[in-house]
Enzyme design. Structure first.
Site, PDB file in Angstrom:
ATOM      1  N   VAL A 610       0.864  -1.191   0.000  1.00 49.39           N
ATOM      2  CA  VAL A 610       0.000   0.000   0.000  1.00 49.39           C
ATOM      3  C   VAL A 610       0.893   1.231   0.000  1.00 49.39           C
ATOM      4  O   VAL A 610       1.804   1.352   0.822  1.00 49.39           O
ATOM      5  CB  VAL A 610      -0.916   0.046   1.241  1.00 49.39           C
ATOM      6  CG1 VAL A 610      -1.864   1.240   1.162  1.00 49.39           C
ATOM      7  CG2 VAL A 610      -1.698  -1.248   1.399  1.00 49.39           C
ATOM      8  N   ASP A 679      -8.494  -3.053  -6.609  1.00 53.18           N
ATOM      9  CA  ASP A 679      -7.132  -2.873  -6.100  1.00 53.18           C
ATOM     10  C   ASP A 679      -7.138  -1.976  -4.858  1.00 53.18           C
ATOM     11  O   ASP A 679      -6.452  -2.254  -3.875  1.00 53.18           O
ATOM     12  CB  ASP A 679      -6.257  -2.264  -7.191  1.00 53.18           C
ATOM     13  CG  ASP A 679      -4.793  -2.178  -6.780  1.00 53.18           C
ATOM     14  OD1 ASP A 679      -4.185  -3.237  -6.540  1.00 53.18           O
ATOM     15  OD2 ASP A 679      -4.277  -1.052  -6.678  1.00 53.18           O
ATOM     16  N   LYS A 683      -6.125  -2.882  -0.856  1.00 51.32           N
ATOM     17  CA  LYS A 683      -5.224  -2.063  -0.047  1.00 51.32           C
ATOM     18  C   LYS A 683      -5.888  -1.653   1.266  1.00 51.32           C
ATOM     19  O   LYS A 683      -5.257  -1.698   2.335  1.00 51.32           O
ATOM     20  CB  LYS A 683      -4.784  -0.826  -0.829  1.00 51.32           C
ATOM     21  CG  LYS A 683      -3.888  -1.146  -2.019  1.00 51.32           C
ATOM     22  CD  LYS A 683      -3.576   0.115  -2.826  1.00 51.32           C
ATOM     23  CE  LYS A 683      -2.688  -0.198  -4.029  1.00 51.32           C
ATOM     24  NZ  LYS A 683      -2.428   1.005  -4.848  1.00 51.32           N
TER      25      LYS A 683
END
Length: 824
Positions: A610, A679, A683
């Site tokens: 991240v 995505d 994260k």
């Protein structure tokens, strides 16, 4: 007087013998010399084989005999001028005939006694001394062939005879006095009884012969010439960066030689120690090197140990039982039983409760040792006073040696801390009261790893060797290796970190090389590699190397790689990865990986999961570890979506802004993978888990920005055509926000235990309002940061930034290997 001893490697070939002759010639100009020689390299082994074959009536022993004959004739022809060859050839032939006769006798009666074997194996030294003496004489260096059986007297323990010191010293001194002006070229290894029966001093006894000469003649020094530059800090065959030590004490040399240092033979030290003769270890093939000086006292550097040695294959015998507690004579009975069988004890350790005694012996003696102890303690076993006598096999002993250790506190702590950080389990420990030696037993597979770990810890001034195995050399992986290529020298100089690439793989090929892969040549090595990529095979080879400070780097986006993570961590190999698939899959796997890393004393680092290189995950870990509590997380976690909405002002259609982002490399090859929000959801899930919350990916509410009509199938070009049909919808969203003086922002939010990812309208009072470019920004609301959040902002995408974050993780692993991400 100086004594020079040359081992088998030093007299293995005519070229090597030329170097020996050069050393002797130069030394003769300075001192009276006695030279002790071993057999030509490999000849003693051949003599043993010939003896065995002859005892079985196998006449193929004659083939070996012819090989030995030709080898020595070749040496004579190469070293002695033709006009001087007849005498030495005659002497050699007569000696060879003597060997031939005794072998023929063994073959006829098919019996080989230890006495006969001693006679046979001594011919190697007789041959080599004969050749060397002749070569020296032919070059105008007065030399006298000396058969030490006339001088060194022993008992009749054939195979490892004990020297009668007083008589031997008298013989040697008298002989040296008669031989002044000549170089004494003496046979090592062999001696004789009072009845002139040939004996041997045990394997490696040529060193002992040299030491006896030195002590008897009160020599200035005894030089042991071999094929290394001195007594090494460790075995260079097992520790690549081992180096010679300048000085060592007699005691240190004995400790190191007992535990496998092959440069000198343990009994060598005894005559020199008692007489105070200096012993110098020198390299025949590098004579200008100073070598190692072994004497009564030696200089120390602060905190220094002298060396690390090992015996690579031993067995442990453990005797356990309440019947041994407080009972006198148990140890005496045990040692007596073992002595009757001629069993040597390498190491012994006993628990303070006297409940358990553990002995280390050579593997071939383990079963006999257990049986002898069982017989001795038969009554105690029958009465259950002794529970069991257990054998553990496939083990190694490692010894850390240094006379200075007793003066410096903390040496043992450093030893065991270094081993623990590399996942090396200790089976048994022993330390003498002199504190000169710390010995411990490990699994045989961990011997080399233990030696390298300790060598780095004690001898390389803080330098840490890091062994990298990388899978995935695309944009991020390739950039990482390019940066490491540029920075490896500065990492070594400034941070004492030695980067070694041991394995590299892409989706098609893999290369693993324990010798290392040049960072400048990894592309070429991978391109020319012959091994197809096989992930289980890659992991297996990596584990078999079992190198200290190993790190597996996953720079792929694959979901398959996570299947090997647990196996890798279980081998005490750390993992560093920007691949977020494992940490965003099941909560159960996330927890298991953390626990596996902790259990096996390695690290699982994923800072770049991240925020690329932003110090986000590590910061959150520290907050949680120090007692803070994360209540709320808000963030723009996609550099792609940050760029798109920071640049979408209505002057250009939304689809065109996305297309521009793709052309600049901000998006995935298929932008739908960015726009669908998955995505970002992954994260956010990882951040929530790092904060201590138990969640699954299905718990994350995600707003998919890909219009429904553009989600299914089709090429990227077709997708953009479809997306353009929805430009007006995005324009309406933009205008709605503008009316309120706000802007659009795709925000990941975790609050009240609920994770959500959605497009929001934010005003100028929002921390994210002034975000620009492709930056990521995260606001952490915690118990300590409840009114004003901790805000972390910076580039959240890009190969260079991500590669930099991976390097930071590598450095963290190297400096604090025992700490996984869960506790960083």
């Amino acid at each position: 007087m100086r004594v020079l001893k040359f081992g088998g490697s030093s007299v293995g070939t005519p070229d090597a013998l030329e170097k020996v002759i050069s050393i002797i010639t130069k030394s003769k100009e300075e001192d009276e010399l006695a030279v002790v020689v071993s057999a030509f390299r490999g000849v003693t082994d051949q003599l043993l084989v010939m003896s065995s074959l002859a005892s079985e009536g196998d006449l193929s022993y004659k083939d070996h005999l012819r090989e030995i004959e030709e080898r020595h004739y070749d040496a004579i022809r190469a070293l002695v001028p033709a006009k001087h060859q007849s005498d030495v050839i005659t002497s050699f032939k007569l000696t060879l005939n003597e060997l031939e006769d005794v072998l023929q006798g063994v073959a006829l009666i098919r019996e080989l006694t230890r006495k006969t074997l001693d006679f046979i194996v001594g011919f190697g030294e007789r041959f080599s001394a004969l050749v060397l003496a002749a070569a020296l004489s032919s070059r105008h260096v007065p030399a006298q062939f000396t058969d030490t059986r006339r001088l060194i007297k022993t008992d009749n323990q054939f195979g490892a005879a004990r020297v009668k010191i007083a008589e031997t010293y008298s013989n040697l001194k008298a002989y040296a006095d008669k031989s002044r002006g000549k170089v004494i070229v003496a046979t090592g290894f062999i001696a004789s009884t009072e009845n002139n029966e040939s004996t041997t001093l045990g394997r490696g006894g040529s060193d002992y012969t040299a030491s006896l000469f030195g002590a008897a003649m009160n020599a200035e020094r005894v030089e042991i010439w071999t094929d290394v530059d001195g007594l090494m800090t460790a075995d260079p065959r097992k520790v690549r960066r081992a180096f010679p030590v300048a000085n060592a004490t007699y005691e240190e040399a004995m400790e190191l030689s007992h535990f496998g240092a092959k440069v000198i033979y343990p009994p060598t030290i005894q005559p020199a120690l008692k007489s105070g003769v200096l012993i110098v270890i020198k390299n025949t093939f590098n004579p200008d090197q100073p070598g190692t000086m072994i004497r009564d006292k030696a200089d120390y550097k602060p905190g220094m140990i002298r060396g690390i040695s090992s015996i690579d294959n031993i067995s442990l015998i453990t005797i356990k039982g309440s019947g041994m507690i407080g009972i006198s004579g148990v140890a005496s009975r045990m040692f007596t039983a073992l002595a009757r069988e001629g069993i040597n004890i390498i190491l012994i350790t006993q628990s303070s409760s006297e409940h358990t005694v553990t002995l280390a012996v050579l593997p071939h003696q383990a079963d006999v040792a257990r049986l002898s102890i069982q017989n001795e303690f038969r009554t105690e076993l029958n009465e259950d006073l002794i529970d069991e006598i257990k054998i553990e096999r496939d083990l190694s002993v490692v010894a850390v040696v240094g006379g200075n250790m007793r003066r410096i506190p903390g040496i043992a702590g450093r030893v065991f801390n270094a081993l623990g950080r590399n996942g090396i389990n200790i089976v048994a420990i022993a330390q003498g009261s002199s504190e000169r030696n710390i010995s411990f037993v490990v699994d045989k597979k961990n011997e080399k790893k233990a030696l390298n770990t300790l060598h780095d810890a004690f001898f390389l001034a803080g330098v840490k060797s890091v062994n990298l195995y990388m899978v995935g050399v695309g944009l991020i992986g390739g950039t990482l290796l390019d940066i490491l290529t540029e920075q490896s020298e500065s990492l070594y100089k400034e941070y004492q970190i030695d980067i070694n690439l041991k394995g590299v793989a892409n989706s098609r090929k893999m290369v693993i090389d324990e010798a290392g892969i040049s960072l400048k040549e990894w592309r070429e090595r991978l391109e020319k590699g012959e091994d197809d990529m096989d992930l289980p095979g890659f992991v297996e080879q990596m584990a078999e190397m079992n190198l200290p400070n190993s790190i597996f780097i996953d720079c792929t986006a694959s979901t398959d790689i996570q299947k090997v993570y647990e196996e890798v961590l279980s081998k005490s190999i750390s993992i560093v990865t920007p691949n977020k698939k494992a940490n965003s899959s099941s909560q159960e796997l996330f927890d298991r990986l953390q626990k596996t890393a902790d259990r096996h004393n390695c690290a699982f680092r994923y800072e770049t999961n991240v925020g690329a290189g932003l110090p986000l995950i590590g910061t959150m870990n520290e907050m949680v570890t120090t007692g803070d509590r994360v209540d709320r997380i808000e963030g723009v976690l996609s550099g792609t979506l940050s760029y798109i909405f920071n640049n979408y002002d209505g002057s250009t259609p939304f689809s065109e802004v996305v297309k521009q982002a793709r052309e600049k490399g901000y998006t995935e090859p298929d932008p739908r993978e960015d726009l669908n929000g998955f995505d970002v959801g992954r994260k956010l899930l990882i951040l929530a888990r790092v904060a201590g919350f138990k969640l699954e990916f299905e718990d994350v509410e995600i707003q998919n920005l890909v219009p429904k009509g553009a989600r299914n199938g089709g090429s990227v070009e077709e997708f953009f055509d479809k997306l353009s049909e929805y430009d007006h919808e995005f324009e309406l969203l933009l205008k709605e926000a503008a009316k309120e003086g706000k802007k659009l922002c795709y925000i990941a939010k975790f609050e009240n235990g609920k994770p959500r990812v959605a497009l929001e309208q934010i005003g100028s009072d929002h921390p994210f309002y002034n975000l620009s470019g492709s930056d990521n920004i995260i606001a952490l609301y915690t118990r300590h940061y409840n009114e004003n959040p901790m805000v972390i902002q910076g580039p959240g995408a890009g190969a260079n930034v991500t590669a930099g974050g991976i390097i930071a993780d590598i450095l963290r692993v190297t400096n604090t290997k025992a700490t996984s991400n869960s506790g960083s």
